[in-house]
Design a protein around this motif. Sequence first.
Motif, PDB file in Angstrom:
ATOM      1  N   GLU A  92     -43.880 118.343  78.065  1.00  0.00           N
ATOM      2  CA  GLU A  92     -42.836 118.899  77.199  1.00  0.00           C
ATOM      3  C   GLU A  92     -41.903 117.633  76.623  1.00  0.00           C
ATOM      4  O   GLU A  92     -41.501 116.992  77.418  1.00  0.00           O
ATOM      5  CB  GLU A  92     -42.003 120.046  77.912  1.00  0.00           C
ATOM      6  CG  GLU A  92     -41.248 120.851  76.754  1.00  0.00           C
ATOM      7  CD  GLU A  92     -40.416 121.947  77.457  1.00  0.00           C
ATOM      8  OE1 GLU A  92     -40.714 122.933  76.888  1.00  0.00           O
ATOM      9  OE2 GLU A  92     -39.843 121.651  78.375  1.00  0.00           O
ATOM     10  N   TYR A  93     -41.875 117.666  75.581  1.00  0.00           N
ATOM     11  CA  TYR A  93     -40.995 116.567  74.819  1.00  0.00           C
ATOM     12  C   TYR A  93     -40.163 117.110  73.712  1.00  0.00           C
ATOM     13  O   TYR A  93     -41.068 117.640  72.684  1.00  0.00           O
ATOM     14  CB  TYR A  93     -42.108 115.623  74.480  1.00  0.00           C
ATOM     15  CG  TYR A  93     -41.220 114.220  74.474  1.00  0.00           C
ATOM     16  CD1 TYR A  93     -41.580 112.993  75.280  1.00  0.00           C
ATOM     17  CD2 TYR A  93     -40.455 113.644  73.331  1.00  0.00           C
ATOM     18  CE1 TYR A  93     -41.040 111.769  75.339  1.00  0.00           C
ATOM     19  CE2 TYR A  93     -39.781 112.321  73.455  1.00  0.00           C
ATOM     20  CZ  TYR A  93     -40.309 111.672  74.456  1.00  0.00           C
ATOM     21  OH  TYR A  93     -39.414 110.372  74.134  1.00  0.00           O
ATOM     22  N   PHE A  94     -39.048 116.925  73.530  1.00  0.00           N
ATOM     23  CA  PHE A  94     -38.411 117.179  72.557  1.00  0.00           C
ATOM     24  C   PHE A  94     -37.686 116.001  71.764  1.00  0.00           C
ATOM     25  O   PHE A  94     -37.232 114.963  72.118  1.00  0.00           O
ATOM     26  CB  PHE A  94     -37.054 118.032  73.059  1.00  0.00           C
ATOM     27  CG  PHE A  94     -37.275 119.328  73.476  1.00  0.00           C
ATOM     28  CD1 PHE A  94     -37.373 120.370  72.741  1.00  0.00           C
ATOM     29  CD2 PHE A  94     -37.591 119.624  74.836  1.00  0.00           C
ATOM     30  CE1 PHE A  94     -37.902 121.986  73.329  1.00  0.00           C
ATOM     31  CE2 PHE A  94     -38.008 120.711  75.304  1.00  0.00           C
ATOM     32  CZ  PHE A  94     -38.007 121.811  74.627  1.00  0.00           C
ATOM     33  N   ILE A  95     -38.095 116.106  70.368  1.00  0.00           N
ATOM     34  CA  ILE A  95     -38.153 114.889  69.589  1.00  0.00           C
ATOM     35  C   ILE A  95     -36.718 114.929  68.465  1.00  0.00           C
ATOM     36  O   ILE A  95     -36.386 116.239  68.000  1.00  0.00           O
ATOM     37  CB  ILE A  95     -39.282 115.019  68.854  1.00  0.00           C
ATOM     38  CG1 ILE A  95     -40.355 114.602  69.613  1.00  0.00           C
ATOM     39  CG2 ILE A  95     -39.218 113.512  67.889  1.00  0.00           C
ATOM     40  CD1 ILE A  95     -41.795 114.987  69.151  1.00  0.00           C
ATOM     41  N   ASN A  96     -36.016 114.068  68.334  1.00  0.00           N
ATOM     42  CA  ASN A  96     -35.028 113.879  67.375  1.00  0.00           C
ATOM     43  C   ASN A  96     -35.704 113.778  66.117  1.00  0.00           C
ATOM     44  O   ASN A  96     -36.313 113.083  65.660  1.00  0.00           O
ATOM     45  CB  ASN A  96     -34.152 112.685  67.593  1.00  0.00           C
ATOM     46  CG  ASN A  96     -32.992 112.429  66.451  1.00  0.00           C
ATOM     47  OD1 ASN A  96     -33.327 112.923  65.395  1.00  0.00           O
ATOM     48  ND2 ASN A  96     -32.048 111.992  66.861  1.00  0.00           N
ATOM     49  N   LYS A  97     -35.454 114.998  65.222  1.00  0.00           N
ATOM     50  CA  LYS A  97     -36.320 114.883  63.967  1.00  0.00           C
ATOM     51  C   LYS A  97     -36.055 113.586  62.853  1.00  0.00           C
ATOM     52  O   LYS A  97     -37.036 113.394  62.197  1.00  0.00           O
ATOM     53  CB  LYS A  97     -35.918 116.045  62.960  1.00  0.00           C
ATOM     54  CG  LYS A  97     -34.465 116.409  62.696  1.00  0.00           C
ATOM     55  CD  LYS A  97     -34.430 117.656  61.904  1.00  0.00           C
ATOM     56  CE  LYS A  97     -33.053 118.179  61.366  1.00  0.00           C
ATOM     57  NZ  LYS A  97     -31.867 117.383  61.150  1.00  0.00           N
ATOM     58  N   GLU A  98     -34.923 112.797  63.092  1.00  0.00           N
ATOM     59  CA  GLU A  98     -34.701 111.940  62.148  1.00  0.00           C
ATOM     60  C   GLU A  98     -35.620 110.635  62.582  1.00  0.00           C
ATOM     61  O   GLU A  98     -35.886 109.954  61.612  1.00  0.00           O
ATOM     62  CB  GLU A  98     -33.170 111.490  62.394  1.00  0.00           C
ATOM     63  CG  GLU A  98     -32.053 112.481  61.937  1.00  0.00           C
ATOM     64  CD  GLU A  98     -32.322 112.988  60.676  1.00  0.00           C
ATOM     65  OE1 GLU A  98     -32.572 112.003  59.581  1.00  0.00           O
ATOM     66  OE2 GLU A  98     -31.956 114.105  60.312  1.00  0.00           O
ATOM     67  N   THR A  99     -35.955 110.616  63.697  1.00  0.00           N
ATOM     68  CA  THR A  99     -36.888 109.701  64.120  1.00  0.00           C
ATOM     69  C   THR A  99     -38.344 109.950  63.343  1.00  0.00           C
ATOM     70  O   THR A  99     -39.106 109.004  63.158  1.00  0.00           O
ATOM     71  CB  THR A  99     -37.027 109.417  65.683  1.00  0.00           C
ATOM     72  OG1 THR A  99     -37.783 110.615  66.139  1.00  0.00           O
ATOM     73  CG2 THR A  99     -35.909 109.210  66.298  1.00  0.00           C
ATOM     74  N   ALA A 100     -38.626 111.280  63.347  1.00  0.00           N
ATOM     75  CA  ALA A 100     -39.950 111.432  62.694  1.00  0.00           C
ATOM     76  C   ALA A 100     -39.602 111.347  60.986  1.00  0.00           C
ATOM     77  O   ALA A 100     -40.624 110.872  60.165  1.00  0.00           O
ATOM     78  CB  ALA A 100     -40.051 112.901  62.830  1.00  0.00           C
ATOM     79  N   ILE A 101     -38.647 111.826  60.611  1.00  0.00           N
ATOM     80  CA  ILE A 101     -38.466 111.531  59.079  1.00  0.00           C
ATOM     81  C   ILE A 101     -38.602 110.052  58.641  1.00  0.00           C
ATOM     82  O   ILE A 101     -39.005 109.743  57.772  1.00  0.00           O
ATOM     83  CB  ILE A 101     -37.112 112.261  58.621  1.00  0.00           C
ATOM     84  CG1 ILE A 101     -37.112 113.712  58.764  1.00  0.00           C
ATOM     85  CG2 ILE A 101     -36.610 111.755  57.264  1.00  0.00           C
ATOM     86  CD1 ILE A 101     -35.987 114.507  58.726  1.00  0.00           C
ATOM     87  N   SER A 102     -37.897 109.155  59.588  1.00  0.00           N
ATOM     88  CA  SER A 102     -37.942 108.031  59.287  1.00  0.00           C
ATOM     89  C   SER A 102     -39.330 107.098  59.454  1.00  0.00           C
ATOM     90  O   SER A 102     -39.428 106.146  58.672  1.00  0.00           O
ATOM     91  CB  SER A 102     -36.931 106.999  60.296  1.00  0.00           C
ATOM     92  OG  SER A 102     -37.593 107.144  61.427  1.00  0.00           O
ATOM     93  N   GLU A 103     -40.227 107.885  60.010  1.00  0.00           N
ATOM     94  CA  GLU A 103     -41.481 107.143  59.918  1.00  0.00           C
ATOM     95  C   GLU A 103     -42.477 107.951  58.749  1.00  0.00           C
ATOM     96  O   GLU A 103     -43.716 107.900  59.028  1.00  0.00           O
ATOM     97  CB  GLU A 103     -42.164 107.746  61.236  1.00  0.00           C
ATOM     98  CG  GLU A 103     -41.703 107.044  62.470  1.00  0.00           C
ATOM     99  CD  GLU A 103     -41.998 105.497  62.482  1.00  0.00           C
ATOM    100  OE1 GLU A 103     -42.970 105.028  61.870  1.00  0.00           O
ATOM    101  OE2 GLU A 103     -40.947 104.807  63.031  1.00  0.00           O
ATOM    102  N   GLY A 104     -41.651 108.996  57.979  1.00  0.00           N
ATOM    103  CA  GLY A 104     -42.704 109.316  56.897  1.00  0.00           C
ATOM    104  C   GLY A 104     -43.235 110.724  57.289  1.00  0.00           C
ATOM    105  O   GLY A 104     -44.025 111.307  56.298  1.00  0.00           O
ATOM    106  N   PHE A 105     -42.805 111.361  58.289  1.00  0.00           N
ATOM    107  CA  PHE A 105     -43.202 112.888  58.426  1.00  0.00           C
ATOM    108  C   PHE A 105     -42.479 113.698  57.462  1.00  0.00           C
ATOM    109  O   PHE A 105     -41.334 113.413  56.877  1.00  0.00           O
ATOM    110  CB  PHE A 105     -43.162 113.218  59.761  1.00  0.00           C
ATOM    111  CG  PHE A 105     -44.020 112.553  60.831  1.00  0.00           C
ATOM    112  CD1 PHE A 105     -45.065 113.226  61.599  1.00  0.00           C
ATOM    113  CD2 PHE A 105     -43.907 110.838  61.180  1.00  0.00           C
ATOM    114  CE1 PHE A 105     -45.734 112.674  62.421  1.00  0.00           C
ATOM    115  CE2 PHE A 105     -44.583 110.534  62.033  1.00  0.00           C
ATOM    116  CZ  PHE A 105     -45.640 111.111  62.845  1.00  0.00           C
ATOM    117  N   THR A 106     -43.020 114.728  57.185  1.00  0.00           N
ATOM    118  CA  THR A 106     -42.414 115.790  56.214  1.00  0.00           C
ATOM    119  C   THR A 106     -41.904 116.842  56.550  1.00  0.00           C
ATOM    120  O   THR A 106     -42.163 117.474  57.607  1.00  0.00           O
ATOM    121  CB  THR A 106     -43.479 116.108  55.329  1.00  0.00           C
ATOM    122  OG1 THR A 106     -44.667 117.091  56.044  1.00  0.00           O
ATOM    123  CG2 THR A 106     -44.400 115.026  54.609  1.00  0.00           C
TER     124      THR A 106
END
Length: 102
Positions: free
Chosen positions: A38-52
């Motif tokens: 299980e891994y919980f992700i800070n959404k801002e790190t994904a947004i900064s990588e171009g995830f939508t």
Amino acid sequence: MKNKLMVDCETLDIGERPVLLSIGAVVFNDQQIQDYFEYFINKETAISEGFTVSQSTLDWWDQQDPDARAYAFNGEGDIQEALKALVQFYELNECTEIWSKG
């Protein structure tokens, strides 16, 4: 006995590259569950990588139980670290297949 990995993600879109809020996985074989991930992700790190992110998915989340929403949006981990950790989990458990819907 061959180990398989089943993956489930909470996301902010249904497109090809959605922001991941969390990744959950289990290793299993024909007899039992072997291990959990299980891994919980800070959404801002994904947004900064171009995830939508889609507004319709945000609207859906707004309709969910407040406790479930708080749990899902509480991630502090980095998306790159999450994906690396998932690959390491797969390799460590000598999985031969990945199961997931979508």
